[in-house]
Design a protein around this motif. Structure first.
Motif, short mmCIF file in Angstrom:
data_model
loop_
_atom_site.label_atom_id
_atom_site.label_comp_id
_atom_site.label_asym_id
_atom_site.label_seq_id
_atom_site.Cartn_x
_atom_site.Cartn_y
_atom_site.Cartn_z
N CYS A 298 0.83 -1.21 0.00
CA CYS A 298 0.00 0.00 0.00
C CYS A 298 0.86 1.26 0.00
CB CYS A 298 -0.92 0.00 1.22
SG CYS A 298 -2.07 -1.39 1.28
N GLY A 299 1.95 1.22 -0.78
CA GLY A 299 2.87 2.35 -0.81
C GLY A 299 2.77 3.17 -2.08
N GLY A 300 3.91 3.30 -2.78
CA GLY A 300 4.00 4.18 -3.94
C GLY A 300 3.02 3.88 -5.05
N THR A 301 2.75 2.62 -5.31
CA THR A 301 1.78 2.24 -6.33
C THR A 301 0.45 1.85 -5.70
OG1 THR A 301 3.54 1.45 -7.81
CG2 THR A 301 1.31 0.67 -8.26
N GLY B 71 -24.59 -7.83 -7.59
CA GLY B 71 -25.02 -9.05 -6.92
C GLY B 71 -23.91 -9.99 -6.50
N LYS B 72 -22.65 -9.58 -6.69
CA LYS B 72 -21.53 -10.42 -6.28
C LYS B 72 -21.26 -10.25 -4.78
CE LYS B 72 -20.65 -11.36 -10.66
NZ LYS B 72 -20.93 -12.68 -11.25
N GLN B 73 -20.77 -11.31 -4.16
CA GLN B 73 -20.29 -11.22 -2.78
C GLN B 73 -18.81 -10.86 -2.84
OE1 GLN B 73 -21.37 -14.56 -0.23
NE2 GLN B 73 -23.04 -15.09 -1.62
N VAL B 74 -18.48 -9.67 -2.38
CA VAL B 74 -17.12 -9.15 -2.54
C VAL B 74 -16.43 -9.00 -1.19
CG1 VAL B 74 -15.72 -7.24 -3.41
CG2 VAL B 74 -17.83 -7.89 -4.60
N LYS B 75 -15.18 -9.46 -1.13
CA LYS B 75 -14.33 -9.25 0.04
C LYS B 75 -13.08 -8.51 -0.40
CE LYS B 75 -15.82 -13.29 2.72
NZ LYS B 75 -15.37 -14.53 3.41
N LEU B 76 -12.69 -7.50 0.37
CA LEU B 76 -11.52 -6.68 0.05
C LEU B 76 -10.49 -6.79 1.17
CD1 LEU B 76 -13.66 -3.69 -1.08
CD2 LEU B 76 -11.88 -4.60 -2.53
N TYR B 77 -9.22 -6.94 0.77
CA TYR B 77 -8.14 -7.05 1.74
C TYR B 77 -6.99 -6.13 1.34
CZ TYR B 77 -10.51 -11.45 2.95
OH TYR B 77 -11.44 -12.39 3.31
N PHE B 78 -6.49 -5.33 2.28
CA PHE B 78 -5.30 -4.51 2.06
C PHE B 78 -4.21 -5.04 2.99
CE2 PHE B 78 -7.58 -0.32 0.68
CZ PHE B 78 -8.04 -0.97 -0.46
N VAL B 79 -3.02 -5.30 2.43
CA VAL B 79 -1.93 -5.90 3.20
C VAL B 79 -0.67 -5.03 3.10
CG1 VAL B 79 -0.50 -7.95 3.52
CG2 VAL B 79 -2.85 -8.20 2.67
N ASP B 80 -0.15 -4.62 4.25
CA ASP B 80 1.13 -3.90 4.27
C ASP B 80 1.57 -3.73 5.73
OD1 ASP B 80 3.29 -1.97 4.05
OD2 ASP B 80 2.48 -1.47 2.07
N PRO B 81 2.80 -4.14 6.07
CA PRO B 81 3.27 -3.99 7.45
C PRO B 81 3.85 -2.61 7.76
CG PRO B 81 4.92 -5.13 6.16
CD PRO B 81 3.76 -4.88 5.24
N ASP B 82 4.07 -1.79 6.72
CA ASP B 82 4.77 -0.52 6.90
C ASP B 82 3.87 0.60 7.41
OD1 ASP B 82 7.05 -1.75 6.00
OD2 ASP B 82 6.83 -1.05 3.93
N HIS B 83 4.53 1.60 7.98
CA HIS B 83 3.84 2.78 8.49
C HIS B 83 4.16 4.00 7.62
CE1 HIS B 83 3.68 0.04 11.89
NE2 HIS B 83 2.70 0.77 12.38
N LYS C 194 -4.04 -0.11 7.18
CA LYS C 194 -5.17 0.28 8.03
C LYS C 194 -5.69 1.67 7.65
CE LYS C 194 -3.93 -2.47 12.10
NZ LYS C 194 -3.56 -2.43 13.54
N THR C 195 -4.77 2.57 7.33
CA THR C 195 -5.15 3.94 6.97
C THR C 195 -6.01 3.95 5.71
OG1 THR C 195 -3.15 4.84 7.97
CG2 THR C 195 -4.28 6.22 6.35
N LEU C 196 -5.55 3.24 4.68
CA LEU C 196 -6.29 3.21 3.42
C LEU C 196 -7.60 2.45 3.55
CD1 LEU C 196 -3.35 2.57 0.92
CD2 LEU C 196 -4.52 4.74 1.39
N ALA C 197 -7.59 1.36 4.33
CA ALA C 197 -8.81 0.58 4.52
C ALA C 197 -9.88 1.42 5.20
CB ALA C 197 -8.50 -0.67 5.34
N LYS D 270 -18.53 2.81 1.45
CA LYS D 270 -19.45 1.95 2.21
C LYS D 270 -19.20 0.47 1.90
CE LYS D 270 -23.04 5.49 2.42
NZ LYS D 270 -24.44 5.84 2.09
N MET D 271 -17.92 0.12 1.87
CA MET D 271 -17.50 -1.26 1.64
C MET D 271 -16.58 -1.68 2.78
SD MET D 271 -18.72 -2.51 -1.25
CE MET D 271 -17.61 -3.87 -1.56
N GLU D 272 -16.76 -2.89 3.26
CA GLU D 272 -15.88 -3.39 4.31
C GLU D 272 -14.54 -3.78 3.70
OE1 GLU D 272 -15.60 -7.06 7.54
OE2 GLU D 272 -17.55 -6.48 6.72
N VAL D 273 -13.46 -3.24 4.27
CA VAL D 273 -12.11 -3.56 3.81
C VAL D 273 -11.32 -4.08 5.00
CG1 VAL D 273 -10.01 -2.70 2.71
CG2 VAL D 273 -12.23 -1.69 2.11
N THR D 274 -10.79 -5.28 4.89
CA THR D 274 -9.98 -5.87 5.95
C THR D 274 -8.53 -5.45 5.77
OG1 THR D 274 -11.45 -7.78 6.11
CG2 THR D 274 -9.22 -8.02 7.02
#
Length: 203
Positions: free
Chosen positions: A52-55, A74-86, A108-111, A119-123
């Motif tokens: 979740c950095g420069g790009t 009508g799709k069941q959608v799940k979104l995940y953002f992964v990044d350990p950096d601050h 966490k910031t972008l999610a 209005k979408m849940e992002v993990t």
């Protein structure tokens, strides 16, 4: 640096180059020969953003927007953002963060930002990506978008494609995005093998 485009010095697009103040830039038109990707009509879709950095920080809102569109279809959608950096002060402006977010985890910031906006849940997962997190399930399309900056992370992400080995149609796709100062690339793949004889192409 200000760049002035001199139309008189520009090559035709068919010549695949343009001249920017006497500096020629080659245009790669490989996409003109690209084929469309047609997948099975899945009812469930997982969209993963790894990095979740420069790009990734700039791509994040588009992924959530896509998730919203698919959800409305009508799709069941799940979104995940992964990044350990601050977020660091050097990231502000170049990446999609502001001064108020310095010190916060990027994923966490972008999610939080885009889950509220669309209005979408992002993990958000504030850890390095682990291939074991990708678990194929029935009637689910998984797209892992990688925006990482090192080979080790890319190799780890690519391993999720091994789940496609014994399936007639790929359920998992890897969209790899990378860039340098003056260039970038986007690659889409669904298998680990580079041997065309191992693929079952349909006419």
């Amino acid at each position: 640096m200000e760049v002035n485009f001199n139309l008189a010095n520009a090559c035709l697009l068919t010549d695949t180059c343009i001249n920017l103040t006497n500096r020629t830039m080659e245009l790669n038109l490989d996409l003109a020969n690209a084929s469309a990707v047609v997948t099975v009509n899945y009812s469930k879709i997982e969209l993963w953003l790894v990095g979740c950095g420069g790009t990734g920080s700039w791509l994040a809102p588009s992924l959530v927007r896509l998730g919203r569109v698919l959800s409305q279809q009508g799709k069941q959608v799940k979104l995940y953002f992964v990044d350990p950096d601050h977020v660091e002060s050097a990231n502000v402006l170049r990446q999609c963060f502001c001064d108020a977010e310095i010190g916060l985890n990027k994923a966490k910031t972008l999610a939080l930002r885009y889950s509220l906006a669309w209005k979408m849940e992002v993990t958000a997962i504030a850890q390095p990506f682990q291939p074991k997190w990708i678990v194929p399930t029935y009637n689910t399309l998984i797209i892992v978008t990688a925006c990482v900056d090192n080979a080790k992370a890319r190799e780890s992400i690519t391993q999720v494609l091994q789940h496609n080995t014994y399936r007639p149609a790929p359920h998992i796709w890897h969209l790899d995005c990378g860039n340098s100062k003056r260039s970038g690339q986007v690659l889409l793949g669904s298998h680990l093998s580079t041997n065309p004889n191992e693929y079952d192409f349909e006419a």
